[in-house]
Scaffold this active site. Structure first.
Site, mmCIF file in Angstrom:
data_model
loop_
_atom_site.group_PDB
_atom_site.id
_atom_site.type_symbol
_atom_site.label_atom_id
_atom_site.label_comp_id
_atom_site.label_asym_id
_atom_site.label_seq_id
_atom_site.Cartn_x
_atom_site.Cartn_y
_atom_site.Cartn_z
ATOM 1 N N HIS A 44 12.260 -33.428 -21.270
ATOM 2 C CA HIS A 44 11.414 -32.231 -21.380
ATOM 3 C C HIS A 44 11.029 -31.904 -22.832
ATOM 4 C CE1 HIS A 44 12.521 -32.059 -17.306
ATOM 5 N NE2 HIS A 44 13.572 -31.274 -17.389
ATOM 6 N N ASP A 81 8.385 -36.075 -14.816
ATOM 7 C CA ASP A 81 9.040 -35.091 -15.665
ATOM 8 C C ASP A 81 8.351 -33.780 -15.319
ATOM 9 O OD1 ASP A 81 9.462 -33.236 -17.771
ATOM 10 O OD2 ASP A 81 10.296 -34.871 -18.947
ATOM 11 N N HIS A 82 9.062 -32.864 -14.704
ATOM 12 C CA HIS A 82 8.347 -31.712 -14.134
ATOM 13 C C HIS A 82 7.699 -30.841 -15.214
ATOM 14 C CE1 HIS A 82 12.040 -29.332 -14.912
ATOM 15 N NE2 HIS A 82 11.253 -28.292 -14.880
ATOM 16 N N LYS A 111 3.518 -28.412 -15.659
ATOM 17 C CA LYS A 111 3.268 -27.030 -16.085
ATOM 18 C C LYS A 111 1.892 -26.950 -16.746
ATOM 19 C CE LYS A 111 8.195 -26.242 -17.092
ATOM 20 N NZ LYS A 111 8.788 -25.090 -16.440
ATOM 21 N N ASP A 130 20.241 -34.072 -20.493
ATOM 22 C CA ASP A 130 19.555 -33.346 -19.422
ATOM 23 C C ASP A 130 18.160 -32.887 -19.855
ATOM 24 O OD1 ASP A 130 19.403 -32.074 -16.890
ATOM 25 O OD2 ASP A 130 20.054 -30.151 -17.731
HETATM 26 C C1 BG6 Z 1 15.933 -29.686 -15.257
HETATM 27 C C2 BG6 Z 1 17.335 -29.689 -15.802
HETATM 28 O O1 BG6 Z 1 15.350 -30.937 -15.418
HETATM 29 O O2 BG6 Z 1 15.169 -28.706 -15.984
HETATM 30 C C3 BG6 Z 1 17.952 -28.297 -15.637
HETATM 31 O O3 BG6 Z 1 18.116 -30.650 -15.087
HETATM 32 C C4 BG6 Z 1 17.086 -27.259 -16.285
HETATM 33 O O4 BG6 Z 1 19.258 -28.280 -16.188
HETATM 34 C C5 BG6 Z 1 15.640 -27.379 -15.836
HETATM 35 O O5 BG6 Z 1 17.611 -25.987 -15.925
HETATM 36 C C6 BG6 Z 1 14.748 -26.478 -16.680
HETATM 37 O O6 BG6 Z 1 13.454 -26.451 -16.160
HETATM 38 P P1 BG6 Z 1 12.520 -25.185 -16.372
HETATM 39 O O7 BG6 Z 1 11.244 -25.582 -15.726
HETATM 40 O O8 BG6 Z 1 13.209 -24.026 -15.694
HETATM 41 O O9 BG6 Z 1 12.420 -24.952 -17.849
#
Ligand code: BG6
Length: 505
Positions: free
Chosen positions: A252, A189-190, A194, A247
């Protein structure tokens, strides 16, 4: 994510980084620039090599050229060609398709040859659409490529979305766990890449002063906001079958929520931290369909101006159903059933094509019980928020009341601000560096375990079902460039509370 502040980063063991989907967007935009940044920081081990798996035949030198071009386009820092060339010199390409078992034998021969050169550790990075996770994993399993032996490890990195609902996430976990063991799976989960998100743990558990007030006795409510200015753009096909809830929320937003809500782990290790996070998500109260409808808002944008861009109706986006009821905005109220949080609402909201990009967690403390200052009612005191800012400002802000200078006692709200950039020099990064590095050293603290993925889906499932049952009813339209639908304000104002502004400082 090492817990030792004095130690030099550990050097990973020699390993081979095998990327499925190497010619795709994710590999170019995030994975390759992150590998470059790691190479520049000297954190790639001797013997490190990359194998790009392509769906069609591609010469290694063409893949080099392609990756180098992508790096120049997406690098977060000026590219030093010597470092880049050294990185790409170790890239080879193999053509393999899970539908063709013989092609995986070829991949195995290729990787065996690398292992004979002393690089037996393999990290399989699946930068591919979710439908390909299982077939690739099965094909790797059949070829024996996921079998670990005493001398070498095999790890599987999987991108989101992990499933599309509770049942599919369970099935995917079950299918994968037939082939690999949990410790081999790294579900990305990116948000956990952060710095400011990782800092929530440190902020809470490396400081003694917040923990005593981090509970229902002192906290009125929590707001978690992820607002974006971007629209759905060219992702119409993916987005229309996904929507804002799937999504963003179970992954997130819930990462943020679980870090705020979790109990202190007894140790800073992957097992203890992930168990507490998972427990927090599992304690989210399950809502009935009626409650889920009452406690949520789904919105969809219509044409409007976002910054200096004119954006059309969501329904006019290429590859989106012109009658689509998919939400581009979701807000919800959740509660957690445990002694720390009982009665403290968590309000979550996320949406696209909004007036500002803002990611933050705001903890609102209870008001002073009465105001002893003549002429100042409690309601007029400024609100006490602790705000953990992730975007656009990385930092922490504490808002409190203070006396304005002068002969009378006049009170005003002020802020104490900590901004990362004022204290630390941080080279711009993709957020994937820590995650890839952690995979290589075998630290899975920042990755999702099967139980927490399922707990996340479990918590959003009532909303998904209630919305499906209500079909298009209750879809709130909002103009692009605003802060979302009016109904989202009503959701929180019903409780006598207000959203923080998304476009303020
Ligand atoms: C992704 C979603 O996982 O996260 C996107 O699929 C979204 O729709 C993005 O725009 C948001 O990431 P960040 O790091 O820009 O908040």
């Amino acid at each position: 994510m090492s817990s030792d502040s004095t130690a030099k980063p550990k050097m990973p063991e020699p390993c081979c980084f095998v990327i499925f989907g190497v010619t795709g967007d994710l590999a170019h935009r995030l994975v390759t620039p992150a590998l470059y940044n790691l190479a520049e920081a000297g954190l790639l081990p001797d013997g490190f090599c990359v194998v790009g798996v392509t769906r069609t035949e591609m010469q290694s030198q063409n893949l080099h050229r392609d990756l180098m071009k992508g790096l120049h386009q997406y690098a977060t820092r000026p590219v030093d060609d010597t470092v880049a060339r050294r990185l790409f010199d170790c890239v080879t390409s193999v053509h393999a398709d899970p539908g063709d078992p013989a092609s995986f034998d070829r991949l195995k021969d290729h990787l065996d040859a690398i292992a004979r050169r002393g690089v037996g550790n393999m990290l399989f990075y699946l930068a591919v659409p979710p439908a390909a996770f299982k077939p690739i994993c099965e094909a790797l399993g059949r070829a024996g490529l996921l079998d670990e032996d005493a001398g070498s490890w095999r790890r599987l990195v999987i991108e989101k979305p992990f499933g599309t609902d509770l049942q599919s996430a369970r099935e995917l976990n079950r299918d994968l766990l037939k082939i690999v063991q949990e410790h081999q799976i790294y579900r990305i989960d990116h948000y956990l890449g952060k710095e400011t998100v990782q800092n929530i743990l440190v902020f809470r558990f490396a400081n003694g002063m917040f923990e005593p007030i981090w509970n229902r006795n002192h906290i009125d409510h929590v707001q978690i906001t992820v607002s974006e200015m971007i629209d759905v753009g060219r992702r119409g096909s993916f987005y229309d079958s996904t929507g804002a809830m799937r999504d963003m929320v179970p992954n997130h937003l819930f990462q943020l929520m679980s870090l705020v809500a979790m109990e202190p782990p007894s140790r800073f290790d992957a097992h203890s931290v992930r168990t507490e996070k998972s427990e927090a998500l599992a304690s989210i109260q399950t809502q009935t369909p009626d409650e889920a409808l009452r406690n949520s808002v789904r919105g969809q944008y219509v044409a409007g101006r976002v910054g200096d861009r004119q954006i059309g109706d969501y329904r006019n986006t290429p590859e989106v159903d012109p009658l689509s009821n998919t939400e581009t905005y979701a807000a919800m109220k959740l509660t957690i059933d445990n002694w720390r949080w009982a009665g403290v609402p968590f309000y979550l909201r996320t949406g696209k094509a909004l007036s500002a990009k803002r990611t933050e967690v705001a903890i609102r403390f209870k008001q002073a019980p009465f105001s002893m200052f003549r002429g100042t009612e409690v309601e007029r005191l400024s609100r006490n928020y602790l705000v953990i800012g992730i975007e656009p400002t990385e930092g922490i802000t504490l808002q409190f009341n203070t006396k304005m200078p002068g002969p009378t006692v006049a009170i005003d709200g002020v802020e104490m601000k900590f901004k990362y950039k004022d204290y630390f020099k941080v080279a711009p990064s993709t957020g994937y560096e820590t995650l890839i590095y952690d995979c290589m050293i075998g630290d899975n603290i920042l990755f999702q375990r099967a139980d927490s993925v399922e707990a996340g889906w479990q918590a959003v499932q009532p909303f998904i079902e209630a919305w499906r049952g209500a079909e298009g009813q209750g879809l709130a339209l909002y103009r692009a460039g605003t802060d979302g639908p009016r109904e989202a304000h009503e959701l929180i104002e019903r409780d006598g509370r207000h959203w923080r502004r998304i476009d303020g400082e």
